[in-house]
Design an enzyme around this catalytic site. Sequence first.
Site, PDB file in Angstrom:
ATOM      1  N   SER A 140       0.867  -1.179   0.000  1.00  0.00           N
ATOM      2  CA  SER A 140       0.000   0.000   0.000  1.00  0.00           C
ATOM      3  C   SER A 140       0.904   1.229   0.000  1.00  0.00           C
ATOM      4  O   SER A 140       2.096   1.129   0.333  1.00  0.00           O
ATOM      5  CB  SER A 140      -0.844  -0.002   1.285  1.00  0.00           C
ATOM      6  OG  SER A 140      -1.451   1.249   1.505  1.00  0.00           O
ATOM      7  N   TYR A 153      -2.050  -1.388  10.503  1.00  0.00           N
ATOM      8  CA  TYR A 153      -2.032  -1.478   9.041  1.00  0.00           C
ATOM      9  C   TYR A 153      -0.708  -0.953   8.485  1.00  0.00           C
ATOM     10  O   TYR A 153      -0.058  -1.596   7.656  1.00  0.00           O
ATOM     11  CB  TYR A 153      -3.216  -0.693   8.472  1.00  0.00           C
ATOM     12  CG  TYR A 153      -3.432  -0.848   6.985  1.00  0.00           C
ATOM     13  CD1 TYR A 153      -4.224  -1.883   6.486  1.00  0.00           C
ATOM     14  CD2 TYR A 153      -2.863   0.041   6.076  1.00  0.00           C
ATOM     15  CE1 TYR A 153      -4.447  -2.021   5.117  1.00  0.00           C
ATOM     16  CE2 TYR A 153      -3.079  -0.095   4.707  1.00  0.00           C
ATOM     17  CZ  TYR A 153      -3.871  -1.119   4.232  1.00  0.00           C
ATOM     18  OH  TYR A 153      -4.083  -1.254   2.883  1.00  0.00           O
TER      19      TYR A 153
HETATM   20  P1  NAD Z   1     -11.501  -6.229  -0.065  1.00  0.00           P
HETATM   21  O1  NAD Z   1     -12.078  -6.113   1.295  1.00  0.00           O
HETATM   22  O2  NAD Z   1     -12.357  -5.956  -1.261  1.00  0.00           O
HETATM   23  O3  NAD Z   1     -10.844  -7.666  -0.260  1.00  0.00           O
HETATM   24  C1  NAD Z   1     -10.117  -8.297   0.763  1.00  0.00           C
HETATM   25  C2  NAD Z   1     -10.087  -9.775   0.499  1.00  0.00           C
HETATM   26  O4  NAD Z   1      -9.389 -10.406   1.571  1.00  0.00           O
HETATM   27  C3  NAD Z   1     -11.471 -10.417   0.428  1.00  0.00           C
HETATM   28  O5  NAD Z   1     -11.484 -11.438  -0.531  1.00  0.00           O
HETATM   29  C4  NAD Z   1     -11.629 -11.016   1.836  1.00  0.00           C
HETATM   30  O6  NAD Z   1     -12.524 -12.105   1.890  1.00  0.00           O
HETATM   31  C5  NAD Z   1     -10.203 -11.446   2.083  1.00  0.00           C
HETATM   32  N1  NAD Z   1      -9.910 -11.677   3.491  1.00  0.00           N
HETATM   33  C6  NAD Z   1     -10.125 -10.855   4.563  1.00  0.00           C
HETATM   34  N2  NAD Z   1      -9.748 -11.468   5.697  1.00  0.00           N
HETATM   35  C7  NAD Z   1      -9.273 -12.690   5.330  1.00  0.00           C
HETATM   36  C8  NAD Z   1      -8.738 -13.787   6.058  1.00  0.00           C
HETATM   37  N3  NAD Z   1      -8.603 -13.756   7.389  1.00  0.00           N
HETATM   38  N4  NAD Z   1      -8.373 -14.884   5.373  1.00  0.00           N
HETATM   39  C9  NAD Z   1      -8.520 -14.941   4.023  1.00  0.00           C
HETATM   40  N5  NAD Z   1      -8.997 -13.938   3.281  1.00  0.00           N
HETATM   41  C10 NAD Z   1      -9.383 -12.824   3.941  1.00  0.00           C
HETATM   42  O7  NAD Z   1     -10.226  -5.265  -0.058  1.00  0.00           O
HETATM   43  P2  NAD Z   1      -9.320  -4.666  -1.223  1.00  0.00           P
HETATM   44  O8  NAD Z   1      -9.499  -3.207  -1.171  1.00  0.00           O
HETATM   45  O9  NAD Z   1      -9.490  -5.378  -2.497  1.00  0.00           O
HETATM   46  O10 NAD Z   1      -7.876  -4.968  -0.611  1.00  0.00           O
HETATM   47  C11 NAD Z   1      -7.008  -5.962  -1.098  1.00  0.00           C
HETATM   48  C12 NAD Z   1      -5.580  -5.628  -0.678  1.00  0.00           C
HETATM   49  O11 NAD Z   1      -5.204  -4.363  -1.234  1.00  0.00           O
HETATM   50  C13 NAD Z   1      -5.375  -5.503   0.837  1.00  0.00           C
HETATM   51  O12 NAD Z   1      -4.141  -6.069   1.210  1.00  0.00           O
HETATM   52  C14 NAD Z   1      -5.371  -3.998   1.057  1.00  0.00           C
HETATM   53  O13 NAD Z   1      -4.651  -3.640   2.204  1.00  0.00           O
HETATM   54  C15 NAD Z   1      -4.677  -3.539  -0.213  1.00  0.00           C
HETATM   55  N6  NAD Z   1      -4.916  -2.145  -0.550  1.00  0.00           N
HETATM   56  C16 NAD Z   1      -6.179  -1.676  -0.773  1.00  0.00           C
HETATM   57  C17 NAD Z   1      -6.378  -0.324  -1.088  1.00  0.00           C
HETATM   58  C18 NAD Z   1      -7.758   0.259  -1.360  1.00  0.00           C
HETATM   59  O14 NAD Z   1      -7.878   1.492  -1.433  1.00  0.00           O
HETATM   60  N7  NAD Z   1      -8.786  -0.539  -1.541  1.00  0.00           N
HETATM   61  C19 NAD Z   1      -5.266   0.524  -1.145  1.00  0.00           C
HETATM   62  C20 NAD Z   1      -3.997   0.014  -0.920  1.00  0.00           C
HETATM   63  C21 NAD Z   1      -3.832  -1.319  -0.610  1.00  0.00           C
END
Ligand code: NAD
Length: 258
Positions: A140, A153
Amino acid sequence: MTKTAVITGSTSGIGLAIAKAFAKTGANILLNGFGKPEEIQAVTDAVAGLTSGTVLYHPADMTKPEEIADLMATAVSRFGGTDILVNNAGVQFVEKIEDFPVEQWDRIIAINLSSSFHTIRAAVPAMKQKGWGRIVNIASAHGLVASPFKSAYVAAKHGVMGLTKTVALEVAENGITANSICPGYVLTPLVEKQIPDQARTRGITEEQVVNEVMLKGQPTKKFITVEQVASLALYLASDDAAQITGTHVSMDGGWTAQ
Ligand code: NAD
C-alpha cells in the site's frame, strides 16, 4: 506449460481483479477469501469462464498458519506448485494507538503481514525446482508513508516491504522475483459503499466525500481502479519483468511524491 496463480483474498476487490487478469492468460487459479457460499460460487464460475485452466477455491483463513499451509499444499497436490503467488488478503482497523484493541493489532499483523511469510515459505521450494517464480505482494502507499490511527495497518504494510526485499535477495539466482505493489485509494466495493454513508454522517455531498475526504492526499483526485492494479500485477509476473525484483511499484496518483 500452464502457469498456476495463487491469490489470497481473491473473492472481492483487487484480489478478484487480479484473479480475472491471470485467468485471461489461461492460468490455473487458486482462489481464496471469505464470502457467502453463493458469492464464492459465483466468483469461482466467473473466473473459470475466463481461463482454459482449472479454477479452485480454498477457504484458508489468513490468521491460521495451518490453513495457509493447506492452501499452499493444495497448489502442490493439484497443480505441482505455485508459479505466481499474489499476497493480497488484507484488512483495516482505525483507532488511536492508546485505544487500539490488542486483538485487532494481532489480527491485522497476522493477515496483512504474517500470512505472506507463510505462503512464501511454502511456495519457494517448487519455484526453485522449476527455476521460475513470481511473488507479488499487495502492500500500500501505507507501506511507504503513514497516516494517523492506522498503526497496525501501516506497521504491517511496512513489514511487507521488508519481507519482499529480503525474499528477493534470497531467491535472486533462482529465476524468482519478489516485488510489492503500493496502491493509493482504489475504488473497491468496500470503498464505494462508504461514500453515501460518509456523506450522510458528515452532512456533505458524495462528491465532497470523494474529493475532500478520501482523495484529499491523492493529487490526481481520481481513484485507482482494480483493473489498473491487476494489470501491474500481470506485468510484474511477466518475463519482461524478470529484472524487477526486491522493489515496489507505486500506483498512488502521486500521493507519496508529496
Ligand atoms: P476487499 O475487502 O475488497 O478484499 C479483501 C479480500 O481479503 C477479500 O477477498 C476477503 O474475503 C479477504 N480476506 C479478509 N480477511 C481474510 C482472512 N482472514 N483470510 C482470508 N482472506 C481474507 O479489499 P481490497 O481493497 O481489495 O484490498 C485488497 C488488498 O489491497 C489488501 O491487502 C489492502 O490492504 C490492499 N490495498 C487496498 C487499497 C484500497 O484502497 N482498496 C489501497 C492500498 C492497498
